[in-house]
Design a protein around this motif. Sequence first.
Motif, PDB file in Angstrom:
ATOM      1  N   TYR A   1      13.377  26.921   2.956  1.00 21.22           N
ATOM      2  CA  TYR A   1      14.623  26.886   2.183  1.00 21.22           C
ATOM      3  C   TYR A   1      15.221  28.284   2.062  1.00 21.22           C
ATOM      4  CZ  TYR A   1      17.703  26.530  -1.892  1.00 21.22           C
ATOM      5  OH  TYR A   1      18.790  26.615  -2.745  1.00 21.22           O
ATOM      6  N   LEU A   2      14.390  29.262   1.700  1.00 20.02           N
ATOM      7  CA  LEU A   2      14.892  30.629   1.534  1.00 20.02           C
ATOM      8  C   LEU A   2      15.455  31.167   2.848  1.00 20.02           C
ATOM      9  CD1 LEU A   2      12.035  32.173  -0.666  1.00 20.02           C
ATOM     10  CD2 LEU A   2      14.255  31.303  -1.442  1.00 20.02           C
ATOM     11  N   ALA A   3      14.717  30.955   3.934  1.00 20.46           N
ATOM     12  CA  ALA A   3      15.165  31.478   5.223  1.00 20.46           C
ATOM     13  C   ALA A   3      16.419  30.767   5.707  1.00 20.46           C
ATOM     14  CB  ALA A   3      14.036  31.342   6.248  1.00 20.46           C
ATOM     15  N   ARG A   4      16.452  29.452   5.562  1.00 21.64           N
ATOM     16  CA  ARG A   4      17.606  28.682   6.057  1.00 21.64           C
ATOM     17  C   ARG A   4      18.877  29.017   5.295  1.00 21.64           C
ATOM     18  NH1 ARG A   4      15.254  24.190   6.065  1.00 21.64           N
ATOM     19  NH2 ARG A   4      14.857  24.128   8.313  1.00 21.64           N
ATOM     20  N   ASN A   5      18.747  29.248   3.987  1.00 21.09           N
ATOM     21  CA  ASN A   5      19.922  29.525   3.164  1.00 21.09           C
ATOM     22  C   ASN A   5      20.196  31.019   2.985  1.00 21.09           C
ATOM     23  OD1 ASN A   5      20.915  26.764   2.030  1.00 21.09           O
ATOM     24  ND2 ASN A   5      18.676  26.675   1.841  1.00 21.09           N
ATOM     25  N   GLN A   6      19.348  31.852   3.605  1.00 18.90           N
ATOM     26  CA  GLN A   6      19.540  33.304   3.546  1.00 18.90           C
ATOM     27  C   GLN A   6      19.595  33.817   2.105  1.00 18.90           C
ATOM     28  OE1 GLN A   6      20.128  35.259   6.796  1.00 18.90           O
ATOM     29  NE2 GLN A   6      18.932  33.413   7.218  1.00 18.90           N
ATOM     30  N   VAL A   7      18.660  33.317   1.292  1.00 23.35           N
ATOM     31  CA  VAL A   7      18.610  33.699  -0.119  1.00 23.35           C
ATOM     32  C   VAL A   7      17.181  34.100  -0.462  1.00 23.35           C
ATOM     33  CG1 VAL A   7      20.525  32.204  -0.794  1.00 23.35           C
ATOM     34  CG2 VAL A   7      18.186  31.307  -0.859  1.00 23.35           C
TER      35      VAL A   7
ATOM     36  N   PRO B   1      20.091  22.087  -5.874  1.00 25.98           N
ATOM     37  CA  PRO B   1      20.276  20.744  -5.312  1.00 25.98           C
ATOM     38  C   PRO B   1      21.487  20.698  -4.377  1.00 25.98           C
ATOM     39  CG  PRO B   1      19.809  20.605  -7.659  1.00 25.98           C
ATOM     40  CD  PRO B   1      20.019  22.064  -7.355  1.00 25.98           C
ATOM     41  N   GLY B   2      21.323  20.009  -3.277  1.00 27.71           N
ATOM     42  CA  GLY B   2      22.407  19.876  -2.313  1.00 27.71           C
ATOM     43  C   GLY B   2      22.376  20.895  -1.192  1.00 27.71           C
ATOM     44  N   GLN B   3      21.631  21.980  -1.387  1.00 30.02           N
ATOM     45  CA  GLN B   3      21.517  22.975  -0.322  1.00 30.02           C
ATOM     46  C   GLN B   3      20.521  22.498   0.741  1.00 30.02           C
ATOM     47  OE1 GLN B   3      23.286  25.984   0.013  1.00 30.02           O
ATOM     48  NE2 GLN B   3      24.477  24.954  -1.578  1.00 30.02           N
ATOM     49  N   PRO B   4      20.708  22.922   1.985  1.00 29.95           N
ATOM     50  CA  PRO B   4      19.803  22.492   3.053  1.00 29.95           C
ATOM     51  C   PRO B   4      18.344  22.824   2.731  1.00 29.95           C
ATOM     52  CG  PRO B   4      21.713  23.598   3.978  1.00 29.95           C
ATOM     53  CD  PRO B   4      21.799  23.787   2.487  1.00 29.95           C
TER      54      PRO B   4
ATOM     55  N   SER C   1       2.197  29.434 -10.231  1.00 30.78           N
ATOM     56  CA  SER C   1       3.113  30.555 -10.047  1.00 30.78           C
ATOM     57  C   SER C   1       3.387  30.717  -8.571  1.00 30.78           C
ATOM     58  CB  SER C   1       2.534  31.856 -10.634  1.00 30.78           C
ATOM     59  OG  SER C   1       1.462  32.331  -9.841  1.00 30.78           O
ATOM     60  N   GLU C   2       4.330  31.579  -8.275  1.00 33.49           N
ATOM     61  CA  GLU C   2       4.769  31.741  -6.892  1.00 33.49           C
ATOM     62  C   GLU C   2       5.107  33.201  -6.629  1.00 33.49           C
ATOM     63  OE1 GLU C   2       8.839  30.343  -5.586  1.00 33.49           O
ATOM     64  OE2 GLU C   2       7.575  28.737  -4.782  1.00 33.49           O
ATOM     65  N   VAL C   3       4.783  33.663  -5.427  1.00 30.43           N
ATOM     66  CA  VAL C   3       5.190  34.987  -4.978  1.00 30.43           C
ATOM     67  C   VAL C   3       5.906  34.822  -3.647  1.00 30.43           C
ATOM     68  CG1 VAL C   3       3.376  36.271  -6.170  1.00 30.43           C
ATOM     69  CG2 VAL C   3       2.936  35.370  -3.873  1.00 30.43           C
ATOM     70  N   ALA C   4       6.809  35.745  -3.361  1.00 30.26           N
ATOM     71  CA  ALA C   4       7.561  35.649  -2.112  1.00 30.26           C
ATOM     72  C   ALA C   4       7.960  37.033  -1.647  1.00 30.26           C
ATOM     73  CB  ALA C   4       8.812  34.783  -2.303  1.00 30.26           C
ATOM     74  N   THR C   5       8.016  37.196  -0.348  1.00 28.50           N
ATOM     75  CA  THR C   5       8.437  38.464   0.228  1.00 28.50           C
ATOM     76  C   THR C   5       9.039  38.231   1.605  1.00 28.50           C
ATOM     77  OG1 THR C   5       7.747  40.720   0.752  1.00 28.50           O
ATOM     78  CG2 THR C   5       6.213  38.973   1.310  1.00 28.50           C
ATOM     79  N   SER C   6       9.805  39.193   2.053  1.00 27.72           N
ATOM     80  CA  SER C   6      10.335  39.196   3.405  1.00 27.72           C
ATOM     81  C   SER C   6       9.587  40.278   4.163  1.00 27.72           C
ATOM     82  CB  SER C   6      11.841  39.490   3.385  1.00 27.72           C
ATOM     83  OG  SER C   6      12.390  39.458   4.671  1.00 27.72           O
TER      84      SER C   6
ATOM     85  N   GLU D   1      10.737  31.679   9.735  1.00 29.28           N
ATOM     86  CA  GLU D   1      11.662  32.605  10.382  1.00 29.28           C
ATOM     87  C   GLU D   1      12.822  31.784  10.928  1.00 29.28           C
ATOM     88  OE1 GLU D   1       9.717  35.156  13.197  1.00 29.28           O
ATOM     89  OE2 GLU D   1       7.961  35.456  11.907  1.00 29.28           O
ATOM     90  N   ILE D   2      13.990  31.919  10.314  1.00 30.12           N
ATOM     91  CA  ILE D   2      15.168  31.128  10.681  1.00 30.12           C
ATOM     92  C   ILE D   2      16.372  32.045  10.738  1.00 30.12           C
ATOM     93  CG2 ILE D   2      16.674  29.198  10.034  1.00 30.12           C
ATOM     94  CD1 ILE D   2      14.290  27.970   8.546  1.00 30.12           C
ATOM     95  N   ALA D   3      17.049  32.059  11.880  1.00 33.70           N
ATOM     96  CA  ALA D   3      18.284  32.833  12.057  1.00 33.70           C
ATOM     97  C   ALA D   3      18.118  34.286  11.630  1.00 33.70           C
ATOM     98  CB  ALA D   3      19.431  32.174  11.288  1.00 33.70           C
ATOM     99  N   GLY D   4      16.980  34.868  11.968  1.00 34.43           N
ATOM    100  CA  GLY D   4      16.742  36.264  11.659  1.00 34.43           C
ATOM    101  C   GLY D   4      16.195  36.543  10.276  1.00 34.43           C
TER     102      GLY D   4
END
Length: 313
Positions: A103-109, A116-119, A141-146, A181-184
């Motif tokens: 979700y994060l990669a596809r929506n570039q966020v 809701p409603g986002q790809p 809990s959740e952690v995230a990084t690029s 990894e989606i669209a860079g």
Amino acid sequence: MLTLAPFVIVLALAIGIALAGYLTGPRIVSVPAESVAPTPTLTTASPATTPSASPAITRPATPGSNDALEMLGVHNELRAAVAAPALRTDERVIAAAQRHAEYLARNQVGGHEETPGQPGFTGTSVHDRLAAQGYPDAIASEVATSFSSGTDGVRSLWVLPYHRLGLMHPHAVVAGWGHAEIAGRIETVGVLVYDFGSSAPDQVRSPAPGQRVSGSWSGEESPDVLPSGAARPVGYPVMVLFANAPMVDLISAKVTDASGTEVTSYAVPQIYERDYVAIVPSRPLATGRYRVRLELTVAGAPVVDDWEFEAER
């Protein structure tokens, strides 16, 4: 000498996670690959009921791997080095992490919430996303990084004090990792599930007694663990985390090198739980042995914690 960071904490202090059912997960905002600059969110979870999970089945990590079990293997190696219990795996937790990474990669966020409603939407919060995978009522809990790869992302998150808090927690019992990894856009997400009735060591120190760690850290984490204007880079963050969620207060802290020379340190604000203490040496540590002495109160009782570790450059 301990330097107390004299800056304003803009987030409300979280109530003890074991009592209130809250857990925090730092999040990524918007950074280029191979950069870690997350900001925190609070995630509400229901009282702990942990579904069954598989034993800690992992694979040896190959360099730059994005495999979920190899990422968990790296995570468990880091936990083993500080004497934290091994984490189990669960396909539902892996799926929740993987779907959010996509979700994060596809929506570039970045972040921990989905709209809701986002790809690729699978749930607003990590709690919702776990429930959608058939894992309801979890304290999580959740952690995230690029970062460039999944296993490297796990290692990079471990260095950061606010992120390491959940990753090393003695009552974490299940973890799932995902990478997309989606669209860079590159995203690595870890989801942790906690059971405060689980067997756990009384405390976990990082670095552990006798452990060898890098002497230098960039000091980059959001929210900033350092006071405004602090010089960077700094030394490796030092943490102690107690089981069963006691209230912990830092009275004094002292870090000395092998010659007995004191290294000034910053106290990390307790903007999440109150069951831990963290300090950061104000300058990179030269190669050698260091001694940490923390004077604390733990659940109102005085405690002195004293151990040594090694730094390398």
